[in-house]
Design a protein around this motif. Structure first.
Motif, PDB file in Angstrom:
ATOM      1  N   ALA A  72       7.051   5.441   5.561  1.00  0.00           N
ATOM      2  CA  ALA A  72       8.415   5.025   5.910  1.00  0.00           C
ATOM      3  C   ALA A  72       9.478   5.731   5.080  1.00  0.00           C
ATOM      4  CB  ALA A  72       8.551   3.511   5.730  1.00  0.00           C
ATOM      5  N   MET A  73       9.181   5.982   3.800  1.00  0.00           N
ATOM      6  CA  MET A  73      10.193   6.473   2.863  1.00  0.00           C
ATOM      7  C   MET A  73       9.998   7.930   2.438  1.00  0.00           C
ATOM      8  SD  MET A  73      12.142   3.856   2.574  1.00  0.00           S
ATOM      9  CE  MET A  73      12.117   2.080   2.822  1.00  0.00           C
ATOM     10  N   GLY A  74       8.890   8.553   2.836  1.00  0.00           N
ATOM     11  CA  GLY A  74       8.640   9.935   2.456  1.00  0.00           C
ATOM     12  C   GLY A  74       7.554  10.037   1.404  1.00  0.00           C
ATOM     13  N   LYS A  75       6.687  11.021   1.554  1.00  0.00           N
ATOM     14  CA  LYS A  75       5.572  11.207   0.626  1.00  0.00           C
ATOM     15  C   LYS A  75       6.088  11.473  -0.786  1.00  0.00           C
ATOM     16  CE  LYS A  75       1.195  13.726   0.171  1.00  0.00           C
ATOM     17  NZ  LYS A  75       0.428  12.460   0.062  1.00  0.00           N
ATOM     18  N   GLY A  76       5.497  10.779  -1.756  1.00  0.00           N
ATOM     19  CA  GLY A  76       5.912  10.948  -3.141  1.00  0.00           C
ATOM     20  C   GLY A  76       7.104  10.112  -3.542  1.00  0.00           C
ATOM     21  N   GLY A  80      17.115  13.766   2.828  1.00  0.00           N
ATOM     22  CA  GLY A  80      15.948  14.466   2.327  1.00  0.00           C
ATOM     23  C   GLY A  80      15.218  15.185   3.450  1.00  0.00           C
ATOM     24  N   SER A  81      14.493  16.225   3.111  1.00  0.00           N
ATOM     25  CA  SER A  81      13.766  16.986   4.122  1.00  0.00           C
ATOM     26  C   SER A  81      12.619  16.173   4.722  1.00  0.00           C
ATOM     27  CB  SER A  81      13.221  18.278   3.517  1.00  0.00           C
ATOM     28  OG  SER A  81      12.298  17.997   2.478  1.00  0.00           O
ATOM     29  N   LYS A  82      12.210  15.094   4.035  1.00  0.00           N
ATOM     30  CA  LYS A  82      11.120  14.262   4.519  1.00  0.00           C
ATOM     31  C   LYS A  82      11.604  13.045   5.302  1.00  0.00           C
ATOM     32  CE  LYS A  82       8.169  15.584   0.624  1.00  0.00           C
ATOM     33  NZ  LYS A  82       7.410  15.097  -0.564  1.00  0.00           N
ATOM     34  N   GLU A  83      12.877  13.034   5.673  1.00  0.00           N
ATOM     35  CA  GLU A  83      13.442  11.915   6.434  1.00  0.00           C
ATOM     36  C   GLU A  83      13.673  12.344   7.884  1.00  0.00           C
ATOM     37  OE1 GLU A  83      16.308   9.284   4.173  1.00  0.00           O
ATOM     38  OE2 GLU A  83      16.788  11.237   3.323  1.00  0.00           O
ATOM     39  N   SER A  84      13.090  11.609   8.818  1.00  0.00           N
ATOM     40  CA  SER A  84      13.233  11.987  10.224  1.00  0.00           C
ATOM     41  C   SER A  84      14.436  11.339  10.891  1.00  0.00           C
ATOM     42  CB  SER A  84      11.963  11.619  11.003  1.00  0.00           C
ATOM     43  OG  SER A  84      11.698  10.226  10.910  1.00  0.00           O
ATOM     44  N   TYR A  85      14.633  10.036  10.713  1.00  0.00           N
ATOM     45  CA  TYR A  85      15.721   9.367  11.421  1.00  0.00           C
ATOM     46  C   TYR A  85      17.107   9.769  10.904  1.00  0.00           C
ATOM     47  CZ  TYR A  85      12.336   6.653  14.019  1.00  0.00           C
ATOM     48  OH  TYR A  85      11.304   6.287  14.856  1.00  0.00           O
ATOM     49  N   PRO A  87       0.818  -1.224   0.000  1.00  0.00           N
ATOM     50  CA  PRO A  87       0.000   0.000   0.000  1.00  0.00           C
ATOM     51  C   PRO A  87       0.851   1.273   0.000  1.00  0.00           C
ATOM     52  CG  PRO A  87      -0.896  -1.600   1.532  1.00  0.00           C
ATOM     53  CD  PRO A  87       0.415  -2.158   1.057  1.00  0.00           C
ATOM     54  N   SER A  88       0.481   2.210  -0.856  1.00  0.00           N
ATOM     55  CA  SER A  88       1.247   3.448  -1.008  1.00  0.00           C
ATOM     56  C   SER A  88       1.414   4.188   0.310  1.00  0.00           C
ATOM     57  CB  SER A  88       0.566   4.364  -2.031  1.00  0.00           C
ATOM     58  OG  SER A  88       0.501   3.746  -3.288  1.00  0.00           O
ATOM     59  N   ILE A  89       0.361   4.179   1.133  1.00  0.00           N
ATOM     60  CA  ILE A  89       0.421   4.924   2.384  1.00  0.00           C
ATOM     61  C   ILE A  89       1.510   4.383   3.308  1.00  0.00           C
ATOM     62  CG2 ILE A  89      -1.335   3.493   3.534  1.00  0.00           C
ATOM     63  CD1 ILE A  89      -2.333   6.080   4.884  1.00  0.00           C
ATOM     64  N   PHE A 149      18.154  17.820   1.096  1.00  0.00           N
ATOM     65  CA  PHE A 149      17.497  17.865  -0.208  1.00  0.00           C
ATOM     66  C   PHE A 149      16.011  18.134   0.018  1.00  0.00           C
ATOM     67  CE2 PHE A 149      20.870  14.487  -1.237  1.00  0.00           C
ATOM     68  CZ  PHE A 149      21.803  15.463  -1.565  1.00  0.00           C
ATOM     69  N   GLU A 150      15.567  19.302  -0.377  1.00  0.00           N
ATOM     70  CA  GLU A 150      14.195  19.720  -0.109  1.00  0.00           C
ATOM     71  C   GLU A 150      13.172  18.859  -0.852  1.00  0.00           C
ATOM     72  OE1 GLU A 150      13.125  21.802   2.107  1.00  0.00           O
ATOM     73  OE2 GLU A 150      15.179  22.254   2.746  1.00  0.00           O
ATOM     74  N   ASP A 151      12.085  18.549  -0.150  1.00  0.00           N
ATOM     75  CA  ASP A 151      10.963  17.787  -0.708  1.00  0.00           C
ATOM     76  C   ASP A 151      11.367  16.401  -1.187  1.00  0.00           C
ATOM     77  OD1 ASP A 151       9.114  19.915  -0.327  1.00  0.00           O
ATOM     78  OD2 ASP A 151       9.852  20.874  -2.156  1.00  0.00           O
ATOM     79  N   MET A 152      12.386  15.830  -0.575  1.00  0.00           N
ATOM     80  CA  MET A 152      12.859  14.504  -0.951  1.00  0.00           C
ATOM     81  C   MET A 152      12.726  13.541   0.218  1.00  0.00           C
ATOM     82  SD  MET A 152      13.920  14.361  -4.120  1.00  0.00           S
ATOM     83  CE  MET A 152      14.025  15.590  -5.415  1.00  0.00           C
ATOM     84  N   GLY A 153      12.396  12.281  -0.107  1.00  0.00           N
ATOM     85  CA  GLY A 153      12.341  11.222   0.872  1.00  0.00           C
ATOM     86  C   GLY A 153      13.618  10.398   0.859  1.00  0.00           C
ATOM     87  N   HIS A 154      13.551   9.209   1.437  1.00  0.00           N
ATOM     88  CA  HIS A 154      14.721   8.355   1.602  1.00  0.00           C
ATOM     89  C   HIS A 154      15.249   7.869   0.252  1.00  0.00           C
ATOM     90  CE1 HIS A 154      17.351   5.943   4.043  1.00  0.00           C
ATOM     91  NE2 HIS A 154      16.974   4.819   3.462  1.00  0.00           N
ATOM     92  N   GLY A 155      16.456   8.301  -0.105  1.00  0.00           N
ATOM     93  CA  GLY A 155      17.078   7.882  -1.356  1.00  0.00           C
ATOM     94  C   GLY A 155      16.424   8.447  -2.596  1.00  0.00           C
ATOM     95  N   GLN A 156      15.528   9.383  -2.444  1.00  0.00           N
ATOM     96  CA  GLN A 156      14.764   9.875  -3.591  1.00  0.00           C
ATOM     97  C   GLN A 156      15.625  10.684  -4.556  1.00  0.00           C
ATOM     98  OE1 GLN A 156      11.153  11.871  -2.460  1.00  0.00           O
ATOM     99  NE2 GLN A 156      10.356  11.941  -4.525  1.00  0.00           N
ATOM    100  N   PHE A 157      16.497  11.523  -4.022  1.00  0.00           N
ATOM    101  CA  PHE A 157      17.366  12.312  -4.902  1.00  0.00           C
ATOM    102  C   PHE A 157      18.320  11.399  -5.660  1.00  0.00           C
ATOM    103  CE2 PHE A 157      21.046  15.110  -5.766  1.00  0.00           C
ATOM    104  CZ  PHE A 157      20.401  16.065  -6.522  1.00  0.00           C
ATOM    105  N   LEU A 158      18.884  10.415  -4.980  1.00  0.00           N
ATOM    106  CA  LEU A 158      19.773   9.444  -5.616  1.00  0.00           C
ATOM    107  C   LEU A 158      19.047   8.668  -6.699  1.00  0.00           C
ATOM    108  CD1 LEU A 158      22.242   7.547  -5.862  1.00  0.00           C
ATOM    109  CD2 LEU A 158      21.429   6.366  -3.804  1.00  0.00           C
TER     110      LEU A 158
END
Length: 246
Positions: free
Chosen positions: A147-151, A196-201, A140-142, A221-230
């Motif tokens: 866990a990995m950041g929205k989007g 990413g800005s969406k990563e807490s840990y 599920p996307s949610i 990295f603004e508006d990025m989740g875990h590994g999203q920019f990479l």
């Protein structure tokens, strides 16, 4: 552990360590062509490849194998070391062990926050998600975004579908319980921490590491989740690596 090399061996060495449940290629394959001014070494962590059998045993086991390779093939020295997620946690441990010389280190979303009682919950959730992926079912996307950041749904495409669940459990055990050694304060090389800005840990990890590594830079990295920019911007990611290494 497998070490795939690219580029002239006379060029500055740059080792890349992928994250948990990734492969070296799914994590870094698209940035290697943009790093032709380095002798690139991709670490294929145990249990994360079809090229050999075996399980991921521990972060310590990974470090010992990397240290042996660097000592035997690179004179005990690395010009650059970059790790993502669990790979960055392995890089932190290599820095603290100080058995090889490392001039410059990139820590992308290192995970060095002890999860305590949440460890089995996070471990079981990760194993459940991997089992769903292995069986061809959709997570599920949610749950992915929580866990990995929205989007950041594309992160699922980097997962290694043939990984054994015991490798995941071993990796989670070491990563979610990892404690930064005090002796890492002795590391004198250049260090940068990316997340990413969406990563807490990883954000919490950066604050903990900064207490030990005063020279460490932090880039968000603004508006990025875990590994999203990479994952989504490999060419730009490679440019950032070169900028820091140069």
């Amino acid at each position: 552990m497998i070490f795939d090399t690219y580029g002239d061996e006379t060029l500055p060495s740059l080792m890349l360590i992928h994250g948990m449940a990734n492969t070296a290629q799914s994590c870094y394959g698209r940035i290697v062509p943009h790093l032709d001014e380095y002798h690139v070494i991709l670490c294929e962590v145990d249990g994360h490849t079809d090229k050999e059998t075996g399980l991921f045993l521990s972060i310590e086991d990974c470090c010992e194998k990397i240290e042996k390779y660097v000592s035997q093939n690179l004179g005990g020295k690395l010009y650059g070391l970059s790790g993502f997620s669990m790979g960055a946690t392995i890089a932190v441990e290599l820095m603290a062990r100080n058995n090889i010389v490392i001039e410059k280190v990139i820590l992308d979303a290192a995970f060095c926050v002890k999860m305590g009682m949440l460890t089995p919950i996070y471990t079981n959730a990760f194993c459940w998600a991997i089992n769903k992926i292995k069986s061809g079912k959709t997570v599920p996307s949610i749950l992915i975004e929580s866990a990995m950041g929205k989007g950041n749904l594309g992160i699922v495409n980097t997962f290694y579908k043939n990984i054994q669940i015991q490798s995941i459990r071993n990796a989670c055990r070491d990563t979610y319980r990892y404690e930064i050694p005090d002796k890492i304060s002795d590391f004198s090389g250049a260090v940068t921490f990316w997340h990413g800005s969406k990563e807490s840990y990883p954000r919490k990890t950066a604050k903990l590491l900064k207490r030990h590594l005063l020279q460490m830079q932090v880039e968000v990295f603004e508006d990025m989740g875990h590994g999203q920019f990479l994952n989504e911007h490999p060419k730009e990611y490679a440019c950032k690596i070169k900028k820091f290494m140069n």
